[in-house]
Design an enzyme around this catalytic site. Sequence first.
Site, mmCIF file in Angstrom:
data_model
loop_
_atom_site.group_PDB
_atom_site.id
_atom_site.type_symbol
_atom_site.label_atom_id
_atom_site.label_comp_id
_atom_site.label_asym_id
_atom_site.label_seq_id
_atom_site.Cartn_x
_atom_site.Cartn_y
_atom_site.Cartn_z
ATOM 1 C CD GLU C 29 -2.525 -1.467 2.573
ATOM 2 O OE1 GLU C 29 -2.356 -0.703 3.527
ATOM 3 O OE2 GLU C 29 -3.121 -2.559 2.679
ATOM 4 C CG LEU C 58 -6.449 -0.126 2.881
ATOM 5 C CD1 LEU C 58 -7.240 1.098 3.268
ATOM 6 C CD2 LEU C 58 -6.421 -1.142 3.964
ATOM 7 C CD GLU C 60 -3.491 -4.514 5.407
ATOM 8 O OE1 GLU C 60 -4.695 -4.831 5.313
ATOM 9 O OE2 GLU C 60 -3.121 -3.329 5.479
ATOM 10 C CD GLN C 82 0.505 2.337 4.928
ATOM 11 O OE1 GLN C 82 -0.485 2.670 5.558
ATOM 12 N NE2 GLN C 82 0.652 2.597 3.637
ATOM 13 C CG PHE C 83 2.100 0.975 10.621
ATOM 14 C CD1 PHE C 83 3.000 1.566 11.510
ATOM 15 C CD2 PHE C 83 1.537 1.763 9.628
ATOM 16 C CE1 PHE C 83 3.317 2.919 11.409
ATOM 17 C CE2 PHE C 83 1.856 3.117 9.519
ATOM 18 C CZ PHE C 83 2.752 3.699 10.415
ATOM 19 C CG ASP C 85 0.879 -2.002 14.843
ATOM 20 O OD1 ASP C 85 0.769 -1.790 16.040
ATOM 21 O OD2 ASP C 85 1.932 -1.719 14.210
ATOM 22 C CB ILE C 87 0.860 -8.277 9.714
ATOM 23 C CG1 ILE C 87 1.454 -9.081 8.550
ATOM 24 C CG2 ILE C 87 0.944 -9.056 11.015
ATOM 25 C CD1 ILE C 87 2.953 -9.277 8.664
ATOM 26 C CG HIS C 129 0.079 3.363 13.886
ATOM 27 N ND1 HIS C 129 -1.202 3.546 14.335
ATOM 28 C CD2 HIS C 129 0.019 3.492 12.533
ATOM 29 C CE1 HIS C 129 -2.010 3.793 13.309
ATOM 30 N NE2 HIS C 129 -1.287 3.768 12.204
HETATM 31 C C1 LIG Z 1 -5.973 -2.786 7.798
HETATM 32 C C2 LIG Z 1 -5.221 -1.513 7.640
HETATM 33 N N1 LIG Z 1 -4.275 -1.428 6.697
HETATM 34 C C3 LIG Z 1 -3.572 -0.286 6.529
HETATM 35 C C4 LIG Z 1 -3.796 0.801 7.307
HETATM 36 C C5 LIG Z 1 -2.977 2.095 7.121
HETATM 37 N N2 LIG Z 1 -3.889 3.141 6.654
HETATM 38 C C6 LIG Z 1 -4.420 4.035 7.506
HETATM 39 S S1 LIG Z 1 -5.569 4.974 6.767
HETATM 40 C C7 LIG Z 1 -5.330 4.244 5.280
HETATM 41 C C8 LIG Z 1 -6.131 4.679 4.108
HETATM 42 C C9 LIG Z 1 -7.596 4.583 4.363
HETATM 43 O O1 LIG Z 1 -8.298 5.105 3.277
HETATM 44 P P1 LIG Z 1 -9.857 5.293 3.329
HETATM 45 O O2 LIG Z 1 -10.494 4.044 3.805
HETATM 46 O O3 LIG Z 1 -10.283 5.799 2.006
HETATM 47 O O4 LIG Z 1 -10.101 6.381 4.465
HETATM 48 P P2 LIG Z 1 -9.613 7.903 4.480
HETATM 49 O O5 LIG Z 1 -8.340 7.925 5.255
HETATM 50 O O6 LIG Z 1 -9.440 8.338 3.061
HETATM 51 O O7 LIG Z 1 -10.688 8.675 5.156
HETATM 52 C C10 LIG Z 1 -4.357 3.259 5.373
HETATM 53 C C11 LIG Z 1 -3.896 2.436 4.250
HETATM 54 C C12 LIG Z 1 -4.779 0.667 8.305
HETATM 55 N N3 LIG Z 1 -5.068 1.658 9.137
HETATM 56 N N4 LIG Z 1 -5.475 -0.487 8.436
#
Ligand SMILES: Cc1ncc(C[n+]2csc(CCOP(=O)(O)OP(=O)(O)O)c2C)c(N)n1
Lengths: 334, 334, 322, 322
Positions: C29, C58, C60, C82-83, C85, C87, C129
């Site tokens: 990601e 998005l 994993e 990405q983190f 946490d 996984i 995180h």
């Molecule tokens: C399962 C998971 N994978 C990766 C992340 C890291 N991460 C945090 S926000 C985000 C993007 C989320 O996008 P969206 O659902 O469109 O929400 P927005 O932030 O645009 O409001 C990612 C990849 C996470 N929080 N949770």
Amino acid sequence: MSEESDERSKFIKAYTAMVLSRTLDKKIMSAQRQGRVGFYTPTMGQEALQIGASMALESDDLIYGYYRDVPLMLHRGVPMENIINQIMGNSADEAKGRQMPSHYTAKAFHFMSVQSPVATNLPLAAGAAYAMVYQKKKSVVLTTFGDGSTSTPDFHAAMNLAGVFNLPVIFLCENNGWAISLPVEKQTKVEIWTKAEAYGIRGIRVNGNNFVETYNAVLEAVKRAREGKGATLIDAISFRMGPHSTSDDPTKYRSETVEEGSEKDPLVVTENILKGKKYIDDKMIDGIKTKAQKLVDDKFNECEKIKPPEPMTAFTDVYKNMTWMLKEEVEDIL
Amino acid sequence: MSEESDERSKFIKAYTAMVLSRTLDKKIMSAQRQGRVGFYTPTMGQEALQIGASMALESDDLIYGYYRDVPLMLHRGVPMENIINQIMGNSADEAKGRQMPSHYTAKAFHFMSVQSPVATNLPLAAGAAYAMVYQKKKSVVLTTFGDGSTSTPDFHAAMNLAGVFNLPVIFLCENNGWAISLPVEKQTKVEIWTKAEAYGIRGIRVNGNNFVETYNAVLEAVKRAREGKGATLIDAISFRMGPHSTSDDPTKYRSETVEEGSEKDPLVVTENILKGKKYIDDKMIDGIKTKAQKLVDDKFNECEKIKPPEPMTAFTDVYKNMTWMLKEEVEDIL
Amino acid sequence: MTEMNMVQALNSTLDLLMSKDSSVVLLGEDIGKDGGVFRVTDGLQAKYGPERVIDTPLVELGIVGMAIGMAVNGMKPIAEIQFQDFIYTAMDQIINQMAKIRYRSGGDYTVPMVLRTPYGGGIKGGLYHSQSGETYFAHTAGLTVVTPSNPYDAKGLLLSSMQLGDPVIFLEPKRLYRSIKNDVPDGEYTVPIGEAKKIREGNSISIITYGSMVPTVLSTVEKNNVDAEIIDLRTLLPMDLNAIMDTVKKTGRVMIVHEAPRTLGMGAEISAIISERAIDSLLGPILRVTGPDSPFPYRMEDYYLPNEKRIMKAVNKLMTFG
Amino acid sequence: MTEMNMVQALNSTLDLLMSKDSSVVLLGEDIGKDGGVFRVTDGLQAKYGPERVIDTPLVELGIVGMAIGMAVNGMKPIAEIQFQDFIYTAMDQIINQMAKIRYRSGGDYTVPMVLRTPYGGGIKGGLYHSQSGETYFAHTAGLTVVTPSNPYDAKGLLLSSMQLGDPVIFLEPKRLYRSIKNDVPDGEYTVPIGEAKKIREGNSISIITYGSMVPTVLSTVEKNNVDAEIIDLRTLLPMDLNAIMDTVKKTGRVMIVHEAPRTLGMGAEISAIISERAIDSLLGPILRVTGPDSPFPYRMEDYYLPNEKRIMKAVNKLMTFG
Ligand SMILES: Cc1ncc(C[n+]2csc(CCOP(=O)(O)OP(=O)(O)O)c2C)c(N)n1
Ligand SMILES: Cc1ncc(C[n+]2csc(CCOP(=O)(O)OP(=O)(O)O)c2C)c(N)n1
Ligand SMILES: [Mg+2]
Ligand SMILES: [Mg+2]
């Protein structure tokens, strides 16, 4: 109260919450740049859809929200201190300074504590909705998430469960067009509202920058849910005016943005709606903004003075009763 | 060879594989009841759709199948011994007796080894398809799974990836109407083929009891995939004639079944198709069945005589090089 | 030789690997244009194109599952979570697919891939995180688990991981991403998998640690003039048995430091290995200085992480035992 | 008092719980009409209806996630994962939601629920129907992990779990489902969470075990006339420290038996706990007799599981040490 003045006061309340939220958002962003706040996910751009949604809910409806839901919380009546204290992680924070900023909890307002792994609130929302039906309560559940979150396992699970068990859930996709650096076109090949069909639930798209449109859509969804007609997926199209978070540098991946104050800014859209209805004029707008700024500044300063949590609070609430291991470990630490 | 005689031989090959598979299926089921086999998931009822699919593939196309794919394997040319040895878990088993029965591997036929957690082969199939495109190979990937498996996280992930990356995968849902005791109507509110739309890929439904219909549908999907037109979800409607597995007692949850030899039995459907085309007559059918029975009996007896794997093989292939821990542990064990 | 931090070392190693072998691809990601949230893949999509530096949706489990499918079919994917946490949504793909394909296919199919992910606290990341979940992987037969504590090892371990022929969980201590610089050779070299490094000689006490805690342990020992031998494990599965045994037999006093929670943390296994086979050599208890058995807090994170005070308390307890 | 096997004990306990409290519901795959693939929920849907004995679609993370949402909102769900091997698809819900909600909400929200799942080998289930994954849970702060070794404890632990107020992972040793019968009291009683049971007095050696291995250990010891004290842990998180310390101090010789893989299995933590605080009491090494660090094989499963021969080898090694 007449219907018109009823609407007027509702709309002004909505606009006021929107201004408050925008003001707070900018305050936190600038405080973060000054090193006074550790991290933040701004909500700029998503105010109208959230407040439209909040307007459609009763106070005992449940919310399984996500890290950008400040406007919704403020409109719902969650005190601004709750939000600022959470961001500070101070001793007045409802969650005792344990969570990273933007991970709110507001139990009195039925706002479930926010987790980081995206969309993992959705299956919980399904379970909560099951509980409401089972307990013969009339409450419905609103759950929010971003466009990127529709790719997750949890989205799929929750949508299918809501379909199969005909649950009173409103899935509100706050479609801001981006998941950090991934545009929604690369997240999935279709428009998000169409995904509802795969689960036999209702799906609709609304202009999320128009709070009235969102309000009406959510109201309809809430009504259906309460009548036992099941779940709705609402694809509320908006945009992320700011960066993903204070750690993000959108210039790496994104060229166009929506400028604050431009015609597309949901705040301006809202002002125009209210002006069109003659509910509000420039003077009132100024008044609301000035008041908001003062409130935000005052609250922020107040909250900033609150002392950090006691170290011990880092280790309580893991269980109802602390394990012997943790007791031993804490003794070593403190 | 004329087009007709080409079709004739193809169809007879299909029917022969179907009979072989059915005969083997019944042999294993009865051997299991005699305690000669530990476990088995019968395939009765799903022969036509699998063989129709196999007919549409080239020998270098990849298959990420599941635990009911015996007919497909047999049609593809996987020697029957491979299947029986796997079920016995003997020393001739390609996977060295490690896996529970019905978890096949046939590398020479590009048939990936089968896992138990359902649908978790699907994301691998997406990755395999990506690899084919990346390596400029013309192979496509067929992946199979049941109706129940569409509720899993892995289904959602793989379908969306196939859509976003426009991958040459054919998702063949062997829709037998049941996931153990759960009827497909309780698995999801919609027809499975319609789920394709949520991912921007093509979805179709076919009568999986008709091998010609399935063949044509898969052929079309394969053609599109090879031409770079992306993935297809094929909802092949069939039924599970037997129990879920030898451990299952369907009388607990299910009243209607399809009797062997009835008009709905895909074997009978196939006989009628071939008879209609005058490709086959009752005598030939008898001949094919008799030959199949002998082959199955002989192979089964042969394979049953093969000795179990050496104990040591329980512990090799965990890594390319055995870890020191495992060496030590194995020394203690053996 | 170039002086670089761990992010730079990883970035240049990925570049090296991709330039030499077209079957190497990256997926994850925000790894493309954005260059990864920690910038480990910065510039690589511009150089190698979106087919080789793949921005995924998005999901994993999709990232891991796709990478497995690629690896089984002749590619050498390096996937990023990405983190660490996050996984766990891919845990089934990791435990039941990635770790078991070689075994369950009788050796027919193999999964030569690397799954990179930043882990650990110290960046004010709170519960989600900051996790150090190495136990979940190091308990899983079929996986190989490594974690570098400096830029040099990061490059050497990554190069080794790519040659292993089996799936590697590559845990990157995010707190050290930019805080340490090393001279890193420009070309190829390896840090062998399964080999610990004695990073300090000492006679009185052995401290076994790895990843994010290495600098803390080292500075504590030096500052307090402890005559400690320090072992940086570098590989968590399989661990370097000889390195552990040698130091235990030499000093007779052992402590283990890691930031993951104590219960069933790596320290448990190290301790058990020792008391299984060198109980006679011990002059005192085997102590663990670790993160507590609780989630990771935001504002109070300094209380969570092992620090000088706690390490010295254990050192003193061990040195005065008896 | 009724003599019953573990399946019957669990089934009647679920019945008891449901009859007393309408907020108790069951959910899982095939638990309704089918009564569960091991028949633990047999007859309950017929008695309590499909709203209380809920057949779910095939999605473990949905089962767990929904149960959490119910538990947070006043219900007391008991969810079933058909085989522990399939729980990993729900791992994020377990680690990041179920285990952390009380903590992350400042105690506002709690998750009083039980997640039942059959685990372990011995039924010819191969790689994916035999796993003993207790480490993944016992390493996770916020969870409570129990495993009964007999019908009496199964009932008592289930009743206690439902009173705990926090999420419990309830691991059922499927090999013992029908192989042991106990007299089980008809009414309510509890087996306290966190309390081990000394199931045999002895003076020469302590064997710590739990769940599926308890009968094997007991019969081995009796058959070979070993003067062994046997501890059945019953709760794996948190373990019973006093029970462990008492027996170690009494015999000075300890071994641990479990069928999960050795590396970072429960034995590692037990061993570490002991050598942290009772090294002086030890008369020999702390030995582990466990499953090997490999996936679980089908045809050769007897080689995988700890057995009399291996247990006695360790007993003899310990008794002749020094
Ligand atoms: C399962 C998971 N994978 C990766 C992340 C890291 N991460 C945090 S926000 C985000 C993007 C989320 O996008 P969206 O659902 O469109 O929400 P927005 O932030 O645009 O409001 C990612 C990849 C996470 N929080 N949770
Ligand atoms: C992830 C997962 N959960 C549960 C199971 C147990 N299980 C085995 S087969 C099955 C039903 C599968 O139904 P379907 O996908 O329709 O395939 P079918 O067996 O009908 O061919 C279940 C629940 C499993 N194998 N994997
Ligand atoms: Mg978004
Ligand atoms: Mg089915």
